[in-house]
Design an enzyme around this catalytic site. Sequence first.
Site, PDB file in Angstrom:
ATOM      1  N   LYS A 179       0.823  -1.215   0.000  1.00 21.17           N
ATOM      2  CA  LYS A 179       0.000   0.000   0.000  1.00 21.17           C
ATOM      3  C   LYS A 179       0.860   1.269   0.000  1.00 21.17           C
ATOM      4  CE  LYS A 179      -3.970  -2.225   2.258  1.00 21.17           C
ATOM      5  NZ  LYS A 179      -5.038  -2.052   3.282  1.00 21.17           N
ATOM      6  N   TYR A 216     -12.396  -2.497  -3.874  1.00 26.50           N
ATOM      7  CA  TYR A 216     -12.970  -2.629  -2.533  1.00 26.50           C
ATOM      8  C   TYR A 216     -14.499  -2.562  -2.549  1.00 26.50           C
ATOM      9  CZ  TYR A 216      -8.400  -2.313  -0.197  1.00 26.50           C
ATOM     10  OH  TYR A 216      -7.136  -2.564   0.274  1.00 26.50           O
ATOM     11  N   ASN A 240      -2.046   0.276   6.630  1.00 26.52           N
ATOM     12  CA  ASN A 240      -1.567  -0.978   7.228  1.00 26.52           C
ATOM     13  C   ASN A 240      -0.639  -1.771   6.304  1.00 26.52           C
ATOM     14  OD1 ASN A 240      -3.511  -1.944   5.490  1.00 26.52           O
ATOM     15  ND2 ASN A 240      -4.551  -3.221   7.000  1.00 26.52           N
ATOM     16  N   HIS A 290      -2.098  -5.500   1.631  1.00 24.51           N
ATOM     17  CA  HIS A 290      -3.387  -6.187   1.487  1.00 24.51           C
ATOM     18  C   HIS A 290      -3.106  -7.600   1.016  1.00 24.51           C
ATOM     19  CE1 HIS A 290      -7.441  -7.232   0.138  1.00 24.51           C
ATOM     20  NE2 HIS A 290      -6.833  -7.753  -0.911  1.00 24.51           N
ATOM     21  N   GLU A 308      -9.571 -10.940  -7.375  1.00 23.55           N
ATOM     22  CA  GLU A 308      -8.599  -9.842  -7.215  1.00 23.55           C
ATOM     23  C   GLU A 308      -7.439  -9.955  -8.203  1.00 23.55           C
ATOM     24  OE1 GLU A 308      -9.558  -9.160  -2.460  1.00 23.55           O
ATOM     25  OE2 GLU A 308      -7.547  -9.771  -3.063  1.00 23.55           O
TER      26      GLU A 308
HETATM   27  P1  CMP Z   1      -7.547  -4.617   3.468  1.00 23.41           P
HETATM   28  O1  CMP Z   1      -7.143  -6.020   3.746  1.00 23.41           O
HETATM   29  O2  CMP Z   1      -6.846  -3.936   2.359  1.00 23.41           O
HETATM   30  O3  CMP Z   1      -9.122  -4.588   3.191  1.00 23.41           O
HETATM   31  C1  CMP Z   1      -9.953  -3.498   3.561  1.00 23.41           C
HETATM   32  C2  CMP Z   1      -9.203  -2.430   4.263  1.00 23.41           C
HETATM   33  O4  CMP Z   1      -9.969  -1.452   4.901  1.00 23.41           O
HETATM   34  C3  CMP Z   1      -8.379  -3.042   5.371  1.00 23.41           C
HETATM   35  O5  CMP Z   1      -7.295  -3.754   4.809  1.00 23.41           O
HETATM   36  C4  CMP Z   1      -8.011  -1.807   6.188  1.00 23.41           C
HETATM   37  O6  CMP Z   1      -6.761  -1.263   5.808  1.00 23.41           O
HETATM   38  C5  CMP Z   1      -9.092  -0.803   5.808  1.00 23.41           C
HETATM   39  N1  CMP Z   1      -9.825  -0.313   6.957  1.00 23.41           N
HETATM   40  C6  CMP Z   1      -9.899   0.976   7.320  1.00 23.41           C
HETATM   41  N2  CMP Z   1     -10.648   1.109   8.413  1.00 23.41           N
HETATM   42  C7  CMP Z   1     -11.076  -0.121   8.755  1.00 23.41           C
HETATM   43  C8  CMP Z   1     -11.900  -0.625   9.812  1.00 23.41           C
HETATM   44  N3  CMP Z   1     -12.433   0.167  10.726  1.00 23.41           N
HETATM   45  N4  CMP Z   1     -12.107  -1.965   9.849  1.00 23.41           N
HETATM   46  C9  CMP Z   1     -11.568  -2.797   8.910  1.00 23.41           C
HETATM   47  N5  CMP Z   1     -10.793  -2.352   7.901  1.00 23.41           N
HETATM   48  C10 CMP Z   1     -10.543  -1.031   7.827  1.00 23.41           C
END
Ligand code: CMP
Length: 140
Positions: free
Chosen positions: A10, A50, A113, A116, A127
């Site tokens: 990311k 998403y 974070n 993904h 995906e």
């Molecule tokens: P990812 O695995 O990329 O899939 C969805 C993303 O939403 C997740 O990682 C997080 O980085 C992001 N995200 C942001 N806020 C939240 C939240 N409150 N709960 C879960 N995912 C979140």
Amino acid sequence: ANQRTLSIIKPDAVAKNVIGEIESRFEKGGLKIVAAKMLQLSEEKAGGFYAEHKERPFFKDLVGFMTSGPVVVQVLEGEEAIAKNRDLMGATNPKEAAPGTIRADFAEAIDANAVHGSDSPESAEREIAYFFAADEICPR
Ligand code: CMP
């Protein structure tokens, strides 16, 4: 079973200049990078990726974050690649991620974070096809 999974490095991790360190975790963990490219996602491309989160309160911020800078999208291949990738990444919230995982070591927050990874064989298939044509994947 041998599997493929979609991985995204990311914008936060790309900005931190830790692409190589993250790739190294995958390689040392027994996964092979069989496709990879760096992209600047548009709002449309990130929102489509998403789509399952469209109704969630964090959707707009998520798309904003994912379009804030370039990402690396890639396909990882190996034995139980989907679960292995998730183990290497650690919990979605870096505050809950186990020591030594990618998110514990490189991520700051639940949105920023670092990585993904697909969460099931069905999402991996969707995906991977969302980002790669068949001839862009190079099994080896
Ligand atoms: P990812 O695995 O990329 O899939 C969805 C993303 O939403 C997740 O990682 C997080 O980085 C992001 N995200 C942001 N806020 C939240 C939240 N409150 N709960 C879960 N995912 C979140």
